[in-house]
Structure formats: structure tokens, C-alpha cells
Design a protein around this motif. Structure first.
Motif, PDB file in Angstrom:
ATOM      1  N   SER A 147      -1.161  75.298  73.597  1.00  0.00           N
ATOM      2  CA  SER A 147      -1.929  76.220  74.481  1.00  0.00           C
ATOM      3  C   SER A 147      -0.780  77.088  74.900  1.00  0.00           C
ATOM      4  CB  SER A 147      -2.410  75.506  75.503  1.00  0.00           C
ATOM      5  OG  SER A 147      -1.505  74.816  76.321  1.00  0.00           O
ATOM      6  N   ALA A 148       0.308  76.904  75.013  1.00  0.00           N
ATOM      7  CA  ALA A 148       1.578  77.554  75.730  1.00  0.00           C
ATOM      8  C   ALA A 148       1.618  78.918  74.679  1.00  0.00           C
ATOM      9  CB  ALA A 148       2.794  76.834  75.896  1.00  0.00           C
ATOM     10  N   ASP A 149       1.831  78.226  73.202  1.00  0.00           N
ATOM     11  CA  ASP A 149       2.187  79.569  72.136  1.00  0.00           C
ATOM     12  C   ASP A 149       0.964  80.433  72.201  1.00  0.00           C
ATOM     13  OD1 ASP A 149       4.431  78.010  71.551  1.00  0.00           O
ATOM     14  OD2 ASP A 149       3.700  77.252  69.905  1.00  0.00           O
ATOM     15  N   ILE A 150      -0.333  79.725  72.391  1.00  0.00           N
ATOM     16  CA  ILE A 150      -1.365  80.951  72.262  1.00  0.00           C
ATOM     17  C   ILE A 150      -1.286  81.770  73.623  1.00  0.00           C
ATOM     18  CG2 ILE A 150      -4.006  80.966  72.511  1.00  0.00           C
ATOM     19  CD1 ILE A 150      -4.154  78.263  71.140  1.00  0.00           C
ATOM     20  N   MET A 151      -0.898  81.488  74.399  1.00  0.00           N
ATOM     21  CA  MET A 151      -1.021  82.178  75.633  1.00  0.00           C
ATOM     22  C   MET A 151       0.255  83.331  75.296  1.00  0.00           C
ATOM     23  SD  MET A 151      -1.042  79.555  78.722  1.00  0.00           S
ATOM     24  CE  MET A 151      -0.737  80.567  80.024  1.00  0.00           C
ATOM     25  N   ARG A 152       1.447  82.919  74.961  1.00  0.00           N
ATOM     26  CA  ARG A 152       2.355  83.811  74.523  1.00  0.00           C
ATOM     27  C   ARG A 152       1.811  84.991  73.322  1.00  0.00           C
ATOM     28  NH1 ARG A 152       3.508  81.296  78.276  1.00  0.00           N
ATOM     29  NH2 ARG A 152       5.559  80.042  78.295  1.00  0.00           N
ATOM     30  N   MET A 153       1.106  84.511  72.501  1.00  0.00           N
ATOM     31  CA  MET A 153       0.643  85.388  71.247  1.00  0.00           C
ATOM     32  C   MET A 153      -0.430  86.352  72.084  1.00  0.00           C
ATOM     33  SD  MET A 153      -0.359  82.740  68.289  1.00  0.00           S
ATOM     34  CE  MET A 153       0.196  81.265  68.411  1.00  0.00           C
ATOM     35  N   LEU A 154      -1.367  85.996  73.229  1.00  0.00           N
ATOM     36  CA  LEU A 154      -2.365  86.942  73.690  1.00  0.00           C
ATOM     37  C   LEU A 154      -1.526  87.803  74.373  1.00  0.00           C
ATOM     38  CD1 LEU A 154      -4.951  84.501  75.002  1.00  0.00           C
ATOM     39  CD2 LEU A 154      -4.786  85.524  72.625  1.00  0.00           C
ATOM     40  N   ASP A 155      -0.268  87.720  74.765  1.00  0.00           N
ATOM     41  CA  ASP A 155       0.596  88.631  75.991  1.00  0.00           C
ATOM     42  C   ASP A 155       1.169  89.543  75.136  1.00  0.00           C
ATOM     43  OD1 ASP A 155       2.510  89.599  77.620  1.00  0.00           O
ATOM     44  OD2 ASP A 155       1.761  88.409  79.195  1.00  0.00           O
ATOM     45  N   LEU A 156       1.866  88.829  73.696  1.00  0.00           N
ATOM     46  CA  LEU A 156       2.966  89.861  73.169  1.00  0.00           C
ATOM     47  C   LEU A 156       2.186  90.283  71.882  1.00  0.00           C
ATOM     48  CD1 LEU A 156       6.099  87.337  73.419  1.00  0.00           C
ATOM     49  CD2 LEU A 156       5.385  89.175  74.607  1.00  0.00           C
ATOM     50  N   ARG A 166      -1.688  94.955  81.118  1.00  0.00           N
ATOM     51  CA  ARG A 166      -0.663  94.195  81.739  1.00  0.00           C
ATOM     52  C   ARG A 166       0.040  93.022  80.911  1.00  0.00           C
ATOM     53  NH1 ARG A 166      -4.050  92.090  86.849  1.00  0.00           N
ATOM     54  NH2 ARG A 166      -1.995  91.631  87.840  1.00  0.00           N
ATOM     55  N   SER A 167       1.081  92.691  81.462  1.00  0.00           N
ATOM     56  CA  SER A 167       1.730  91.388  80.720  1.00  0.00           C
ATOM     57  C   SER A 167       2.047  90.553  81.886  1.00  0.00           C
ATOM     58  CB  SER A 167       3.197  91.953  80.062  1.00  0.00           C
ATOM     59  OG  SER A 167       3.782  90.907  79.594  1.00  0.00           O
ATOM     60  N   PHE A 168       1.815  89.270  81.614  1.00  0.00           N
ATOM     61  CA  PHE A 168       2.475  88.285  82.509  1.00  0.00           C
ATOM     62  C   PHE A 168       3.493  87.450  81.872  1.00  0.00           C
ATOM     63  CE2 PHE A 168      -2.172  89.095  83.151  1.00  0.00           C
ATOM     64  CZ  PHE A 168      -2.110  89.465  84.552  1.00  0.00           C
ATOM     65  N   TYR A 169       4.132  88.073  81.047  1.00  0.00           N
ATOM     66  CA  TYR A 169       5.497  87.205  80.485  1.00  0.00           C
ATOM     67  C   TYR A 169       6.448  88.404  80.216  1.00  0.00           C
ATOM     68  CZ  TYR A 169       7.649  83.730  77.272  1.00  0.00           C
ATOM     69  OH  TYR A 169       8.472  83.000  76.771  1.00  0.00           O
ATOM     70  N   ARG A 174      11.247  85.581  81.278  1.00  0.00           N
ATOM     71  CA  ARG A 174      10.820  84.455  80.441  1.00  0.00           C
ATOM     72  C   ARG A 174      11.360  83.415  80.500  1.00  0.00           C
ATOM     73  NH1 ARG A 174      10.054  89.133  75.353  1.00  0.00           N
ATOM     74  NH2 ARG A 174       8.307  90.134  76.303  1.00  0.00           N
ATOM     75  N   ASP A 175      12.772  83.218  80.757  1.00  0.00           N
ATOM     76  CA  ASP A 175      13.491  82.024  80.735  1.00  0.00           C
ATOM     77  C   ASP A 175      12.993  81.115  81.984  1.00  0.00           C
ATOM     78  OD1 ASP A 175      14.877  82.414  78.587  1.00  0.00           O
ATOM     79  OD2 ASP A 175      16.611  83.103  79.790  1.00  0.00           O
ATOM     80  N   GLU A 176      12.637  81.827  82.959  1.00  0.00           N
ATOM     81  CA  GLU A 176      12.202  81.023  84.228  1.00  0.00           C
ATOM     82  C   GLU A 176      10.641  80.442  84.062  1.00  0.00           C
ATOM     83  OE1 GLU A 176      11.630  81.945  89.050  1.00  0.00           O
ATOM     84  OE2 GLU A 176      12.803  83.314  87.655  1.00  0.00           O
ATOM     85  N   ILE A 177       9.727  81.414  83.414  1.00  0.00           N
ATOM     86  CA  ILE A 177       8.565  81.069  82.954  1.00  0.00           C
ATOM     87  C   ILE A 177       8.369  79.925  82.177  1.00  0.00           C
ATOM     88  CG2 ILE A 177       6.386  81.641  82.247  1.00  0.00           C
ATOM     89  CD1 ILE A 177       7.113  84.861  83.286  1.00  0.00           C
ATOM     90  N   ASP A 178       9.036  79.827  81.212  1.00  0.00           N
ATOM     91  CA  ASP A 178       9.108  79.099  80.484  1.00  0.00           C
ATOM     92  C   ASP A 178       9.606  77.620  80.944  1.00  0.00           C
ATOM     93  OD1 ASP A 178       8.473  80.587  78.292  1.00  0.00           O
ATOM     94  OD2 ASP A 178      10.250  80.907  77.357  1.00  0.00           O
TER      95      ASP A 178
END
Length: 225
Positions: A147-156, A166-169, A174-178
Motif C-alpha cells: 500500500s505505501a508503494d502504491i500511494m507513492r506511485m499515485l503521487d509521483l 496537488r502532491s502529498f509527498y 519525504r524522509d519525515e513522511i516515510d
């Protein structure tokens, strides 16, 4: 435990040793590919090419549903919703039900159960069958079930198609979010599962204590603004 062993579905795995041996024969990080904004990538982002499988009963799947909505990718990334009750012999199934009107059929492949999609991607797959799952309709394979990777893919990867713009990443966070996301996954999402599947009272108490400690930590961060 429900799982596939060398492509055969088991509604209850009896021989855990056989399961472990079959898992050991399989490459690590299977189904951990990436949808990219690069048109030359193996999995380039494109409207309608990919399909997202989710269940509202799974918190890991639920966050991909929210993320897709926040980014405005509903027209780009179709979704099929599995029935929230997975305790039956088929595990996660596509079972339209008036009691759960959000549950759908498999709009991408017409399958009856999620395990069939795993077998279609890899005929000898051994492992659990989970949501969310990102499917590539062109190559007929699973891109990712993390799920975490899928969210990154959707954003980037899908940024060019996001109606929200918008971007939420953002790169600077990014380091803090991760780090925060990892803690939430281990101690909040994972804590719920550890408590729910605890084998005895002591294990339950430990899981619950760590779960509430994690919530207290998050509460402190939110209080700081």
C-alpha cells in the motif's frame, strides 16, 4: 491461515513447513514493481491501463482509496471492491451483496476471488493474498501489493493525470513522511492486527499497550501543529 502454495489455493494451510519451503523457493520482493512517469519505463503511467483492487475492510487498502480520491485520479485508475468478509473458503471474493453495496464484481478480469488474480500473474505463486493490489491490464500482471508503494506511485507516477494538481509527498518532507508512515504501519495498523490475532492474553496486552503508546505519540505531534 489462507494462502496459495505453488499456485494452489488453500483455505486453511495445515502444513506450515511445506508453506515455508515453497516461500523460500520464491524470489523476495515479488510484486514490488513501480509505475513511473517515465514513458520508457516498463510500467509507464497511463489512464485506464492499471486497475486497483481494494476492500473497505482493510486499513491498508482504505488509505489507497483515500489517496486516489484526494489526488483526483478516479477517471484514470478504475477500482474493484472486494467483499469485506474474507472468512469464507475463498478468502477475498468479488461478491455483490445488498448488505454491502460498495462491493463489486471484478471489473478488470471477471474473477471470482483475489487469489485467482495472483495465480494469473504467477502460476506457481506461494504466499498470502492481500489488498490493495495494483494490476497492469496490458501486461496482465501485478505491479504491487504494497500500500505505501502504491500511494507513492499515485503521487509521483500519475502526477500528470491528477485532477487536483496537488502532491502529498513533497521532496522536502519525504524522509519525515516515510519515517512517520513506517511507525504508523508497524505500531498502529500492525498493532490492530497483533491484538486481533493474539494467541493469548499476554500477547494481546502487549499489542494493545504499544498501540495506545503509538496513538499518544501521534497525539503529541498533532498538538504541536
Amino acid at each position: 491461515m489462507k494462502a496459495l502454495i505453488r499456485g494452489v489455493w488453500h483455505s486453511r494451510v495445515i502444513d506450515r513447513d511445506a508453506y515455508g519451503r515453497a516461500r523460500a523457493e520464491q524470489p523476495e520482493n515479488l510484486f514490488r514493481d513501480w509505475v513511473s512517469a517515465d514513458p520508457k519505463a516498463r510500467f509507464p503511467a497511463a489512464p485506464g491501463r492499471y486497475h486497483l483492487y481494494v476492500s473497505y475492510a482493510c486499513p491498508f487498502a482504505h488509505r489507497t482509496i483515500l489517496y486516489r480520491r484526494l489526488l483526483g485520479l478516479e477517471k484514470v485508475l478504475p477500482v474493484s471492491v472486494l467483499h469485506p468478509r474474507w472468512g469464507g473458503p475463498g478468502g477475498w471474493t468479488f461478491t455483490p451483496d445488498p448488505a454491502f453495496p460498495e462491493a463489486t464484481v471484478d471489473h478488470a478480469g471477471g474473477h471470482q476471488a483475489l487469489w485467482q488474480i495472483y495465480v494469473k500473474a504467477r502460476g506457481d505463486y506461494t504466499g498470502k493474498v492481500t489488498v490493495p493490489l495494483l494490476w497492469d491490464r496490458r501486461e496482465q500482471t501485478i505491479v504491487s501489493d504494497e500500500s505505501a508503494d502504491i500511494m507513492r506511485m499515485l503521487d509521483l507516477g500519475f502526477a500528470a493525470f491528477a485532477e487536483s494538481g496537488r502532491s502529498f509527498y513533497p521532496a522536502r518532507l519525504r524522509d519525515e513522511i516515510d519515517a512517520l508512515g513506517g511507525m504508523i504501519r508497524r505500531r498502529v495498523n500492525g498493532g490492530v492486527y497483533r491484538a486481533g490475532f493474539a494467541a493469548d492474553q499476554q500477547a494481546y496486552d502487549r499489542a494493545l499497550a504499544d498501540f495506545y503508546a503509538a496513538l499518544d505519540s501521534l497525539e503529541e505531534q498533532l498538538a504541536d501543529g
